[in-house]
Design a protein around this motif. Structure first.
Motif, mmCIF file in Angstrom:
data_model
loop_
_atom_site.group_PDB
_atom_site.id
_atom_site.type_symbol
_atom_site.label_atom_id
_atom_site.label_comp_id
_atom_site.label_asym_id
_atom_site.label_seq_id
_atom_site.Cartn_x
_atom_site.Cartn_y
_atom_site.Cartn_z
ATOM 1 N N MET A 1 0.838 -1.191 0.000
ATOM 2 C CA MET A 1 0.000 0.000 0.000
ATOM 3 C C MET A 1 0.880 1.251 0.000
ATOM 4 S SD MET A 1 -2.647 1.352 2.944
ATOM 5 C CE MET A 1 -3.629 -0.149 2.916
ATOM 6 N N ILE A 2 0.526 2.203 -0.870
ATOM 7 C CA ILE A 2 1.202 3.489 -0.901
ATOM 8 C C ILE A 2 0.200 4.548 -0.466
ATOM 9 C CG2 ILE A 2 2.394 5.191 -2.325
ATOM 10 C CD1 ILE A 2 3.206 2.876 -4.181
ATOM 11 N N VAL A 3 0.574 5.345 0.527
ATOM 12 C CA VAL A 3 -0.314 6.347 1.111
ATOM 13 C C VAL A 3 0.198 7.734 0.726
ATOM 14 C CG1 VAL A 3 -1.372 7.202 3.227
ATOM 15 C CG2 VAL A 3 -0.761 4.778 3.039
ATOM 16 N N LEU A 4 -0.665 8.541 0.121
ATOM 17 C CA LEU A 4 -0.272 9.869 -0.325
ATOM 18 C C LEU A 4 -0.684 10.934 0.684
ATOM 19 C CD1 LEU A 4 -1.269 9.685 -4.107
ATOM 20 C CD2 LEU A 4 0.912 9.091 -3.024
ATOM 21 N N PHE A 5 0.270 11.785 1.035
ATOM 22 C CA PHE A 5 0.047 12.885 1.987
ATOM 23 C C PHE A 5 0.742 14.108 1.397
ATOM 24 C CE2 PHE A 5 1.419 15.601 5.437
ATOM 25 C CZ PHE A 5 0.342 15.629 6.306
ATOM 26 N N THR A 6 -0.030 15.092 0.912
ATOM 27 C CA THR A 6 0.557 16.231 0.227
ATOM 28 C C THR A 6 -0.233 17.510 0.487
ATOM 29 O OG1 THR A 6 -0.701 16.279 -1.862
ATOM 30 C CG2 THR A 6 1.031 14.613 -1.681
ATOM 31 N N ASP A 7 0.334 18.621 0.011
ATOM 32 C CA ASP A 7 -0.393 19.890 -0.015
ATOM 33 C C ASP A 7 -0.744 20.272 -1.455
ATOM 34 O OD1 ASP A 7 2.141 20.578 -0.951
ATOM 35 O OD2 ASP A 7 2.352 22.365 0.311
ATOM 36 N N ALA A 52 0.376 11.765 13.480
ATOM 37 C CA ALA A 52 -0.893 11.320 14.069
ATOM 38 C C ALA A 52 -1.608 10.306 13.177
ATOM 39 C CB ALA A 52 -1.800 12.526 14.319
ATOM 40 N N PHE A 53 -1.527 10.505 11.869
ATOM 41 C CA PHE A 53 -2.214 9.608 10.941
ATOM 42 C C PHE A 53 -1.537 8.243 10.809
ATOM 43 C CE2 PHE A 53 -3.873 13.529 8.624
ATOM 44 C CZ PHE A 53 -5.185 13.317 8.993
ATOM 45 N N ALA A 54 -0.213 8.226 10.851
ATOM 46 C CA ALA A 54 0.531 7.016 10.487
ATOM 47 C C ALA A 54 0.113 5.761 11.248
ATOM 48 C CB ALA A 54 2.028 7.262 10.642
ATOM 49 N N PRO A 55 -0.097 5.816 12.586
ATOM 50 C CA PRO A 55 -0.427 4.579 13.304
ATOM 51 C C PRO A 55 -1.731 3.919 12.870
ATOM 52 C CG PRO A 55 0.332 6.277 14.833
ATOM 53 C CD PRO A 55 0.103 6.946 13.514
ATOM 54 N N VAL A 56 -2.602 4.652 12.173
ATOM 55 C CA VAL A 56 -3.867 4.083 11.715
ATOM 56 C C VAL A 56 -3.642 3.095 10.572
ATOM 57 C CG1 VAL A 56 -6.132 4.666 10.752
ATOM 58 C CG2 VAL A 56 -5.082 6.170 12.441
ATOM 59 N N PHE A 57 -2.496 3.193 9.909
ATOM 60 C CA PHE A 57 -2.213 2.369 8.745
ATOM 61 C C PHE A 57 -1.365 1.154 9.122
ATOM 62 C CE2 PHE A 57 -3.506 6.368 7.066
ATOM 63 C CZ PHE A 57 -4.142 6.064 5.872
ATOM 64 N N PRO A 58 -1.507 0.073 8.387
ATOM 65 C CA PRO A 58 -0.821 -1.169 8.769
ATOM 66 C C PRO A 58 0.686 -1.074 8.579
ATOM 67 C CG PRO A 58 -1.879 -1.418 6.631
ATOM 68 C CD PRO A 58 -2.341 -0.104 7.181
ATOM 69 N N PRO A 59 1.439 -1.786 9.415
ATOM 70 C CA PRO A 59 2.882 -1.863 9.208
ATOM 71 C C PRO A 59 3.197 -2.373 7.799
ATOM 72 C CG PRO A 59 2.293 -2.757 11.351
ATOM 73 C CD PRO A 59 1.006 -2.529 10.614
ATOM 74 N N GLY A 60 4.281 -1.875 7.256
ATOM 75 C CA GLY A 60 4.696 -2.281 5.927
ATOM 76 C C GLY A 60 4.275 -1.333 4.827
ATOM 77 N N CYS A 61 3.318 -0.424 5.112
ATOM 78 C CA CYS A 61 2.888 0.492 4.064
ATOM 79 C C CYS A 61 3.926 1.595 3.862
ATOM 80 C CB CYS A 61 1.510 1.074 4.356
ATOM 81 S SG CYS A 61 1.444 2.116 5.801
ATOM 82 N N THR A 62 3.838 2.258 2.718
ATOM 83 C CA THR A 62 4.796 3.286 2.346
ATOM 84 C C THR A 62 4.073 4.614 2.169
ATOM 85 O OG1 THR A 62 6.178 1.668 1.190
ATOM 86 C CG2 THR A 62 6.514 3.990 0.640
#
Length: 242
Positions: A1-7, A52-62
């Motif tokens: 899983m790739i998670v996008l966080f941007t402005d 704050a957001f990161a812990p909601v996502f499973p280990p191993g995601c990028t």
């Protein structure tokens, strides 16, 4: 899983271009749009939101994280492994809070310079290919070098300021772990504690701990930002009582 966080926002072509590059290099990976309305040009606020957001996502995601007002300058690009998750982005403090809050954090500088990289779009040309390789399990050791510390490191403690305002007008802060009897005020206004929106009267302001553990200021069926003139960066006073 790739998670996008941007402005980058969602009305412009930037997110689509990043996704196209990810599809080219990691076609089988699910891509999640976490947030594209992070406060513009503000890696400090972004760093606390991301942590704050990161812990909601499973280990191993990028996480591909880009709030990068210094793009095209000599600022470095980095990869961080922390809490079993991967983070790719600029070395401007954006990844420093998540790194500092995990004792297992490992750091690398991206030394790869792709041909034809745009000086204004490292999110697409530099960060996306690296994130894709990591997500598909091909760690790009030849494109990275280990480092002991990030160039820019923000204080990893709580940030007693408004760090994000959502489309409802709720004001998120960088403060965690606040007891219910705490006195909370901002812009000269005292907010009382409430567990949730339906438990306070219509038009009443209150504070609560939101779903990612941050103190949030709200008005039931209204906008805290408009009602109280709140903006990102406003200081928040939190008095914890014995």
């Amino acid at each position: 899983m790739i998670v996008l966080f941007t402005d980058f926002g969602t009305r412009d072509p930037y997110v689509g271009q990043v996704k196209a590059r990810l599809a080219e290099h990691a076609a089988t990976q699910q891509v999640v749009d976490l947030l594209h309305e992070a406060p513009d040009f503000n890696p400090h606020a972004g760093a606390h939101l991301l942590a704050a957001f990161a812990p909601v996502f499973p280990p191993g995601c990028t996480f591909l994280a880009v709030v990068d007002p210094g793009v095209g300058t000599p600022r470095h690009a980095v990869v961080v492994q922390a809490g079993g998750r991967w983070f790719v982005g600029p070395d401007n403090g954006l990844l420093s809070v998540i790194a500092a809050r995990h004792g297992d954090a490992r750091l690398w500088r991206i030394i790869w310079k792709p041909e034809g990289v745009s000086p204004t779009f490292h999110g697409r040309d530099l960060f996306a290919p690296i994130a894709a390789e990591i997500a598909r399990g091909d760690f790009p050791a030849d494109k990275l070098t280990p480092i002991d510390a990030l160039d820019v490191e923000f204080d990893a403690g709580d940030l007693a300021r408004v760090i994000y305002i959502d489309h409802y007008g709720n004001a998120w802060t960088g403060v965690r772990g606040v007891p219910q009897n705490a006195h909370v005020s901002v812009a000269g206004e005292r907010f009382l504690h409430g567990e949730s929106f339906g438990l306070v009267g219509k038009g009443e302001g209150f504070w609560f701990i939101n779903s990612v553990g941050l103190l949030e200021l709200a008005v039931n069926r209204g906008s805290a930002a408009t009602t109280h003139g709140l903006a990102v960066g406003d200081p928040v006073q939190v008095q914890r009582l014995n």
